[in-house]
Motif scaffolding. Structure first.
Motif, short mmCIF file in Angstrom:
data_model
loop_
_atom_site.label_atom_id
_atom_site.label_comp_id
_atom_site.label_asym_id
_atom_site.label_seq_id
_atom_site.Cartn_x
_atom_site.Cartn_y
_atom_site.Cartn_z
N VAL B 670 0.78 -1.19 0.02
CA VAL B 670 0.08 -0.12 0.07
C VAL B 670 0.76 1.20 -0.05
O VAL B 670 1.74 1.38 0.50
N GLY B 671 0.37 2.45 -0.61
CA GLY B 671 1.04 3.48 -0.60
C GLY B 671 0.19 4.74 -0.50
O GLY B 671 -1.28 4.56 -0.69
N ILE B 672 0.83 6.00 -0.07
CA ILE B 672 -0.14 7.30 -0.10
C ILE B 672 0.15 8.29 -0.80
O ILE B 672 1.68 8.39 -0.83
N CYS B 673 -0.32 8.94 -1.52
CA CYS B 673 0.07 10.05 -2.27
C CYS B 673 -0.93 11.36 -2.17
O CYS B 673 -2.10 11.16 -2.02
N ASP B 674 -0.32 12.54 -1.87
CA ASP B 674 -1.09 13.61 -1.86
C ASP B 674 -1.56 14.15 -3.09
O ASP B 674 -0.85 14.61 -4.09
N VAL B 675 -2.91 14.14 -3.38
CA VAL B 675 -3.53 14.64 -4.61
C VAL B 675 -4.02 15.79 -4.46
O VAL B 675 -5.23 16.07 -5.33
N SER B 676 -3.87 16.56 -3.57
CA SER B 676 -4.91 17.69 -2.94
C SER B 676 -4.66 18.93 -4.17
O SER B 676 -5.47 19.70 -4.06
N THR B 677 -3.61 18.93 -4.92
CA THR B 677 -3.51 19.92 -5.90
C THR B 677 -4.72 19.81 -7.12
O THR B 677 -4.56 20.73 -7.82
N PHE B 678 -5.35 18.54 -7.36
CA PHE B 678 -6.18 18.45 -8.34
C PHE B 678 -7.43 19.43 -7.99
O PHE B 678 -7.69 19.52 -6.97
N GLY B 679 -8.02 20.08 -9.01
CA GLY B 679 -8.98 21.04 -8.78
C GLY B 679 -9.98 20.44 -8.22
O GLY B 679 -10.46 18.95 -8.79
N LYS B 680 -10.91 20.88 -7.39
CA LYS B 680 -11.99 20.42 -6.97
C LYS B 680 -13.20 21.52 -6.86
O LYS B 680 -13.19 22.41 -6.56
N ALA B 842 -4.38 13.65 9.16
CA ALA B 842 -4.99 12.74 8.46
C ALA B 842 -3.88 11.99 7.83
O ALA B 842 -3.59 10.43 7.75
N TRP B 843 -2.85 12.69 6.91
CA TRP B 843 -1.66 12.11 6.49
C TRP B 843 -0.99 11.11 7.19
O TRP B 843 -0.63 10.06 7.19
N ARG B 844 -0.54 11.93 8.59
CA ARG B 844 0.15 10.92 9.35
C ARG B 844 -0.88 9.68 10.10
O ARG B 844 -0.06 8.79 10.13
N ALA B 845 -1.96 10.10 10.10
CA ALA B 845 -2.82 8.89 10.77
C ALA B 845 -2.81 7.88 9.79
O ALA B 845 -2.69 6.54 10.19
N ILE B 846 -2.72 7.99 8.26
CA ILE B 846 -2.96 6.92 7.51
C ILE B 846 -1.50 6.19 7.25
O ILE B 846 -1.70 5.02 7.30
N LEU B 847 -0.60 7.00 7.28
CA LEU B 847 0.84 6.36 7.58
C LEU B 847 0.89 5.52 8.68
O LEU B 847 1.52 4.37 8.54
N ASN B 848 0.60 5.94 9.68
CA ASN B 848 0.43 5.05 11.17
C ASN B 848 -0.35 3.87 11.02
O ASN B 848 0.04 2.49 11.14
N GLY B 854 3.72 -2.00 5.75
CA GLY B 854 4.82 -1.65 4.96
C GLY B 854 4.23 -0.52 4.12
O GLY B 854 4.96 -0.18 2.88
N ILE B 855 3.37 0.51 4.46
CA ILE B 855 2.85 1.74 3.69
C ILE B 855 4.01 2.36 3.21
O ILE B 855 5.07 2.83 4.08
N THR B 856 4.07 2.99 1.93
CA THR B 856 5.06 3.88 1.54
C THR B 856 4.34 5.19 1.10
O THR B 856 3.25 4.97 0.48
N PRO B 857 4.85 6.30 1.56
CA PRO B 857 4.44 7.54 0.77
C PRO B 857 5.00 7.64 -0.47
O PRO B 857 6.08 7.10 -0.90
N TYR B 858 4.19 7.80 -1.53
CA TYR B 858 4.86 8.13 -3.05
C TYR B 858 4.40 9.48 -3.59
O TYR B 858 3.52 10.01 -3.22
N GLY B 859 5.24 9.88 -4.57
CA GLY B 859 5.26 11.04 -5.01
C GLY B 859 4.84 11.01 -6.55
O GLY B 859 4.27 10.28 -6.92
#
Lengths: 416, 1011
Positions: B670-680, B842-848, B854-859
């Motif tokens: 599993v991985g987590i990526c910040d996609v907040s930059t997308f327009g909403k 939330a980001w930190r909570a998901i990583l925890n 073995g979660i990884t942040p990905y860019g």
């Protein structure tokens, strides 16, 4: 008199007495084979090529003010052929080749200076887009080099490489690109055309285009009616207004673009540089002024003057790129009215009216096109059919969808 | 060592007090402080001036009269004027990174330690090698360069141009970034008064007394204009006293702002004015936190143009010799600065005010040897002071030549009868009438008109809201300036709704402004200059006329007349006058050139303000930025955003290694990526679905509540604008996403569609891009990870929350969130949106939560690799030049509804079967690397225009395949899977044979994302 070092030296001893007007200030005749409306670069080049290439010498160029008073004398003098799309590439390369022999062709030193045009990139995406462009150029036999940051730094070390908001990664360089003394292009073509029999008629504004049985027969002007078998419009900036005389609505909006020159300085920058993270481009004239510009103001206007918001934007781009500019001063800024087309590319074509031809829609890239535009427009008028080089610059391409949209922004003229 | 230094030091040697250090300083008088000596240097030589001096007045006080070299002939030049119109006395001010080339010595205020240097000369000002150009002047006539340097063609760039460039140019720019900073201010007022001379002060007083909000801008350190340069009286007061009182009264008014040292440089549309305040140019270094200059953008209801006038030089042989000055400047140096620009004066005038110079010079202790007035008769009484001074009075005569090496030592005067004689003098004051400053009122394309009374142009149609007063209007009498100014000030205040009282008329000492212009004196032996800085002589204008360059713009551009740093302030009129004589036209018919901003040159840094370096544009940070930065992420710029490109771990040496690990971890765990930059974009209203159906090319009417759908947006011209998703959160409530690059554009497009195309629809929308943090959680353990942070009541089992499900949920114990089951990576994936303020937590909570998997942040790099592996198109393919069909999305176009771009996408060229279409590519040799931007050409085909078949848009190293892969656009691509072509990349020396395949390399049946 032929221009040469010898003639210049001879006249130095004669107190410059023997020089004569560089072109005849002609009065209109009753009629011509071809009338070109617009005594700017494109109109004069067209007249020159009609006479030189097609032997059509019974030609008049009608200019509402004086020769070269439009955008040929207001641009930032850059020439290049670093285009992306197939419709544009061969045309602009032809123009570059004509620039390379212009002075010998017309015996006038227009100071064609192949000092290079360097387009900077700041992201991987921009790099790949420039690679696409550069590779396309190379495939077409045009010079292009993709530089990395070190190579750019070696060329222009004074740019901001260390504290930039958008660091420079590299650039696309066309060494054959450069600058040309813009006024001299108008004067040189005027002289060359006049020498070949073309009448250059200044202070002669066209007020109407006359038609009989669906074909053009002449133009009404502030100096009276003048008959013509064929009429070519080359009046970028006012194309819509002229076309309206024959009830044509062109796919063109008029926008104002501001250009700037600094005070004269000892040589600082030896190439043309464009910023990739803002809209700013700069070169230095032989006289020493930095010539620079940026984006159009973005609203429709026929006023040849811009406003402060865009001026600030240009200066911000300049300072972001080159922080040593801070204490240098803007000497003058001025506006030109741009024919902004729906796809950012020009039109050189026949119209639906027999005998009426259109050269328009140059956006803010018309200067570099001057020789090829004249060459192709002359061909189109002489043969009543486009040359292969302007085959893509059709007026109907917005109906067929064969648009030439280098920027990929669609039918929004102020974004091109 | 130069003569100037010899003189200065010899004069200085026995000196004991500051005043006697300066041999040309008057004993008393002037608006200077003799008790404050200010040492400075010029070309390395030390001098001393006093507080209140400009560099020009200080140099003159020290007897330095040679200060520069001209542009073309490198002729020795002195100081012509005492103001911002100066064409000659250009110097380099300061040193190092603060070096300012081309600074007019006449406006540079002196400060202690100022270092200055002359420019455009080598090896020294007095002995300048290129002054040999003057010998070649017969060759270097106007425009000679258009006629030669053409052979051979290649020599232009190699030889001629470098030589010309080196000889041309004026000062040298600093070689380092500008160390100072600049402010930008916005101001509003009722009445803007431009110029603080008598007319401007009277106008500001009248408007200010009425209660109007007034801004008065004035170029000088102290307003007062010519009142400070002349000896005048107003009522019972000296002019200088009156000015001081007026300033005092204005300063006491709460709604009046005086901006001194401020130049109004331009008039723009809609009552906008640009001005530059020189906050710190009169000190060595700006005070801490103070800007060097401040750029003011002023919006004014009314403007009063009181900018004054500029005196005209005479055109005669040798008129450029140091020591030949404008008469008004001579008076300014005497009266304002307590400096005598010479010992023995002559005056060459065609106007009554020129005669004022005589009395002023005599009063300051100089000798006046002659007054030459080309008029045959002058007003009785005008000559009184000259007679008293014992000066020769020569009416009907003209100065035709000068002599001196190089400073002026004598003039040649020709009488009306043609007799010439030489008169010794070291300063010649020229008075040839004044030109109203019609620059500012012309900036909005209005042409000035000819006023025969004063033989000058005056403002024509003024910009809306502007009136002209005083000398700027052609009224040169002080009483007219004061009364006209007061009337205009009162009227402007009244226009803004303030009751103004008309002031009583002002009374002044006797005055007269009679004048007969002389455009060109009779020919002498020397070159008669029209444009001093650009070395345009009267003979150049004759040549331009001979060659047909008779239109004003032609004259200007061919000869460079008026194109120097002074923009022709002292030269344009003479040029027009001479052209009028040559063509036999009345002068106003010759016309004027177009005046353009800025009025005087403006520093680029000032107009840019703080927008430089890191502050050039705003930097947008994502909600996880703090964590990413602390954890060593490498960032990439994406528009204004900084996004994490990848997260290197200890031991990883190469970005590819890191990205490979991130991708593999996502695909296996599993991985987590910040996609907040997308327009909403939040879209609500009864007709929301109708608008969405118009804007999106695929069908949405059937979208149920609680579902997300991929969305394609076309431009009106039928090409793809962007892609994203639309989620139906409620019956009339939707959220639409757009790509990072097109977030603003899509929002704009929706607004356009609503406001312009479908105004009848009941729908509201707003951008919520910055309100929601959004994270992609992807990989086989995505659901397991998510379960640990969402509130227990939320069921996200595959059955309850299948692929493309969406819902408003709560996380972390009641925090509102939105969950979308969408996938860019092709894995089981969700996007979780939480209010931006909870983003970091939330980001930190998901990583925890994912740690045990073995979660990884990905860019963005891993994001891109996975989307290329999946064949999803992105910005590189949706480049504004591609259709939905090109992108392989043609089948999604709705058939049964209307939408923006529907008809235009059917234009023949857009459905042309040969158009390049999306394909996948992989190098035939798996060790080969390919690069985006390569073009496709046939394997055995020679590169050429006909060979070009498309190009490679995106590439990635695929950890799944263990080789480079790519997506490209290829002619007839859909029919060519399995075929081999070259990815040709000459700009990077690349040429790789690749195999065409379907643009999806991983899980083509899309099984993983549905589990």
């Amino acid at each position: 008199m032929r221009y040469s070092l010898l003639s210049v030296l001879q006249q130095a001893f004669k107190g410059q007495r023997d020089w004569t007007p560089q072109w005849r200030d002609a009065a209109p005749k009753a009629s011509y084979d071809v009338i070109i409306v617009g005594g700017g670069g494109h109109g004069l080049a067209t007249a020159y090529y009609l006479a030189e290439q097609h032997g059509i010498r019974n030609v008049a160029v009608l200019e509402r003010s004086h020769v070269g008073s439009g955008n040929i004398g207001r641009n930032t003098t850059i020439v290049r052929s670093n285009y992306l799309l197939p419709g544009n590439v061969p045309f602009y390369e032809k123009s570059m080749q004509l620039w390379e022999r212009l002075e010998q062709d017309i015996n006038y030193n227009a100071m064609v200076s192949q000092r290079g045009v360097l387009n900077l990139y700041h992201t991987d995406g921009q790099r790949d887009a420039y690679a696409r462009r550069g590779n396309g150029m190379r495939i077409n036999g045009i010079d292009a080099e993709l530089l990395d940051q070190d190579q750019v730094r070696a060329m222009v070390p004074f740019l901001d490489f260390d504290n930039a908001r958008f660091p420079i990664q590299g650039g696309l360089l066309q060494r054959r690109g450069g600058t040309v003394r813009h006024d001299a292009v108008a004067w040189g073509y005027a002289r060359a055309a006049s020498d070949r029999g073309v009448d250059i008629i200044q202070n002669c504004a066209v007020t109407g285009i006359r038609r009989e049985n669906g074909r053009v027969v002449g133009v009404d002007t502030t100096r009276g009616y003048i008959g013509a078998k064929k009429v070519g419009l080359a009046v970028a900036g006012a194309s819509s207004q002229l076309a309206a005389m024959v009830d044509m609505r062109l796919p063109i909006e008029s926008h104002v673009l501001t250009a700037f020159v600094s005070e004269g300085l000892k040589p600082l920058i030896d190439t043309v540089v464009t910023f990739g993270a803002g809209h700013f481009y700069v070169s230095q004239s032989d006289k020493g002024g930095l010539v620079f510009g940026g984006d159009i103001d973005g609203y429709n206007s026929y006023a040849s003057r811009g406003n402060l918001a865009t001026i600030e934007d240009v200066m911000e781009g300049g300072m972001a790129l080159w922080p040593g500019l801070g204490r240098l001063r803007v000497l003058r800024h001025w506006g030109g009215v741009m024919d902004m087309s729906m796809d950012g590319s020009p039109i050189i074509d026949k119209t639906h009216i027999e005998g009426l031809y259109l050269n328009a829609g140059w956006c803010y890239g018309g200067f570099k096109a001057t020789p090829a535009s004249g060459f192709c427009f002359a061909h189109t008028i002489a043969n009543d059919a486009p040359h292969a080089l302007n085959a893509a610059f059709r007026l109907d391409r917005f109906a067929t969808g064969a648009v030439i949209d280098e920027k990929g922004v669609g039918a929004q003229p102020n974004l091109h | 060592m130069s003569l100037a230094l010899d003189r200065a030091t010899s004069a200085a040697a026995p000196a004991t007090s500051p005043a006697t250090l300066q041999p040309f300083r008057t004993a008393a008088g002037g608006l200077i402080d003799r008790s404050q000596p200010l040492p400075f240097t010029f070309d390395g030589h030390a001098y001393t001036g006093v507080a209140g001096d400009t560099l020009a007045s200080a140099l003159l006080a020290n007897g330095v009269r040679l200060v520069g070299r001209s542009f073309k002939y490198h002729r020795p030049r002195g100081i012509l004027s005492a103001g911002s119109e100066e064409p000659n006395a250009l110097v380099e001010l300061r040193t190092g990174a603060r070096r300012e080339p081309n600074t007019r010595a006449t406006v540079a205020e002196l400060y202690e330690g100022l270092e200055t240097a002359s420019q455009n000369r080598w090896p020294s000002l007095r002995y300048d090698a290129l002054s040999i150009n003057a010998l070649a002047a017969p060759v270097f006539a106007a425009g000679f360069y258009y006629k030669t340097f053409m052979w051979p063609a290649s020599f232009w760039e190699k030889l001629y141009e470098p030589l010309i460039r080196r000889a041309a140019g004026l000062g040298r720019a600093a070689e380092a970034p500008d160390p100072d900073h600049y402010d930008r201010m916005h101001a509003h007022c009722d009445v803007l008064v431009i110029g603080g001379g008598p007319a401007g002060l009277a106008a500001a007083l009248a408007a200010g007394r009425a209660g109007a909000r007034v801004i008065l801008v004035d170029e000088e350190a102290t307003p007062g204009g010519r009142l400070l340069a002349e000896r005048r009286t107003i009522g019972a007061l000296a002019g200088t006293t009156w000015a001081g009182d007026a300033i005092g009264e204005l300063r006491a008014m709460p709604d009046v702002r005086i901006l001194s040292r401020t130049t109004l440089f331009g008039v723009y549309d809609h009552g906008q004015y640009g001005a530059i305040e020189r906050v710190s140019d009169h000190v060595a270094v700006p005070e801490e936190h103070a800007p060097r200059q401040r750029y003011w953008r002023i919006a004014a209801k009314r403007a009063i143009l009181a900018a004054g006038a500029i005196e005209r030089p005479h055109v005669f042989g040798g008129n450029d010799r140091p020591g030949v000055m404008l008469a008004g400047a001579v008076r300014a140096y005497i009266n304002k600065y307590g400096v005598l620009p010479g010992r023995e004066f002559a005056v060459f005038t065609t106007s009554d005010d020129g005669w004022r110079t005589v009395a002023d010079a005599v009063a300051a202790g100089a000798r006046v040897v002659a007054v030459i007035d080309s008029r045959f008769e002058v007003r009785a009484g005008l000559t009184q002071a000259a007679v008293a001074a014992g000066a020769r009075i020569m009416l009907g005569a003209q100065v035709i030549d000068t002599a001196g090496r190089p400073e002026l030592a004598a003039i040649t005067v020709m009488s009306d009868a043609g007799r010439t004689e030489t008169i010794r003098c070291d300063c010649l004051a020229m008075a040839n009438g004044w030109n109203p400053i019609v620059h500012l009122d012309s900036h909005l394309s209005r042409k000035p008109v000819w006023d025969a009374r004063i033989s000058a142009f005056v403002p024509g149609g003024l910009p809306g809201g502007m009136t002209a007063v005083g000398a700027a209007k052609g009224q040169f009498l002080l009483s007219d300036c004061l009364d006209g100014g007061a009337r205009a000030g009162a009227a402007a205040a009244a226009d803004c709704g303030f009751a103004a009282v008309s002031p009583p008329p002002y009374t002044t000492d006797p005055e007269s402004d009679a004048h007969e212009p002389l455009w060109r004196a009779r020919a002498g032996r020397g070159k008669a200059f029209v444009d001093f800085q650009n070395d345009v002589a009267a003979t150049d204008i004759e040549l331009a006329h001979r060659e047909g360059f008779r239109a004003v713009e032609h004259l200007k551009r061919y000869t460079t007349l008026g194109m120097a740093t002074d923009q022709g302030k002292t030269s344009n009129m003479a040029g027009l006058g001479i052209m009028a004589e040559l063509t036999g036209q009345p002068l106003p018919q010759v016309g004027t050139t177009v005046f353009r901003p800025p009025f005087t040159p403006v520093a680029i840094g000032a107009l840019a303000g703080h927008h430089r370096g890191q502050d050039f544009r705003a930097t947008r940070h994502t909600p996880s930025h703090g964590w990413a930065e602390a954890n060593g992420a490498v960032f990439v710029t994406s528009g204004q955003w900084l996004r994490a490109a990848y997260f290197p771990q200890t031991g990883e040496t190469d970005w590819l290694e890191t990205v490979r690990r991130e991708v593999s971890t996502v695909r296996s765990a599993v991985g987590i990526c910040d996609v907040s930059t997308f327009g909403k974009i939040d879209i609500q209203g009864r007709d929301a679905i109708k608008l969405i159906d118009k804007v999106c090319a695929n069908a949405f009417a059937s979208l149920p509540v609680g579902k997300a759908r991929y969305a394609i947006v076309l431009r009106e011209d039928g090409f793809v604008m962007d892609d994203g998703t639309v989620t139906r959160l409620g019956d009339t409530h939707f959220v639409m996403t757009a790509s990072t690059a097109n977030a603003a554009r899509v929002m704009q497009h929706l607004e356009y569609a609503h406001q312009w195309l479908y105004p009848h629809l009941d729908v509201q929308m707003t951008s919520v891009s910055e309100q929601w943090a959004q994270f992609a959680i992807a990989g086989p353990h995505a659901r397991d990870t998510l379960r640990r942070i969402i509130d227990p009541a939320v069921d996200i089992s595959n059955e309850a929350f299948p692929f493309l499900a969406a819902a408003a949920i709560t996380v972390g114990g009641g925090i509102a969130a939105r969950l979308f089951r969408i996938s860019f990576s092709g894995e089981l994936a969700y996007e979780l949106a939480v209010p931006a303020g909870y983003g970091d937590a939330a980001w930190r909570a998901i990583l925890n939560a994912g740690a045990s998997y073995g979660i990884t942040p990905y860019g963005t790099e891993a994001l891109s690799v996975m989307r290329i592996e999946k064949g999803h198109v992105a910005t590189a393919e949706i480049n504004g030049q591609t259709t939905a069909r090109d992108l392989g999305l043609g089948g999604m176009m709705a058939k049964k509804k209307d939408f923006i771009g529907r008809l235009m996408k059917e234009r023949p060229a857009l459905i042309e079967p040969e158009r390049p279409i999306v394909v996948g590519v992989r190098p035939v040799d798996p060790n080969d690397r390919i690069r985006a931007g390569s073009h496709f050409i046939g394997v055995d085909v020679t590169p050429g225009p006909e060979a070009d078949e498309g190009y490679l848009t995106s590439v990635a190293f695929s950890p799944v395949l263990g080789q480079w892969i790519g997506i490209g656009l290829l002619k007839n691509g859909a029919q060519r899977h399995g075929e081999r072509v070259r990815a040709y990349d000459p700009v990077r020396n690349g040429d790789v044979v690749v195999e065409i395949c379907a643009p999806c390399f991983v899980d083509p049946k899309e099984e993983k994302l549905r589990v």
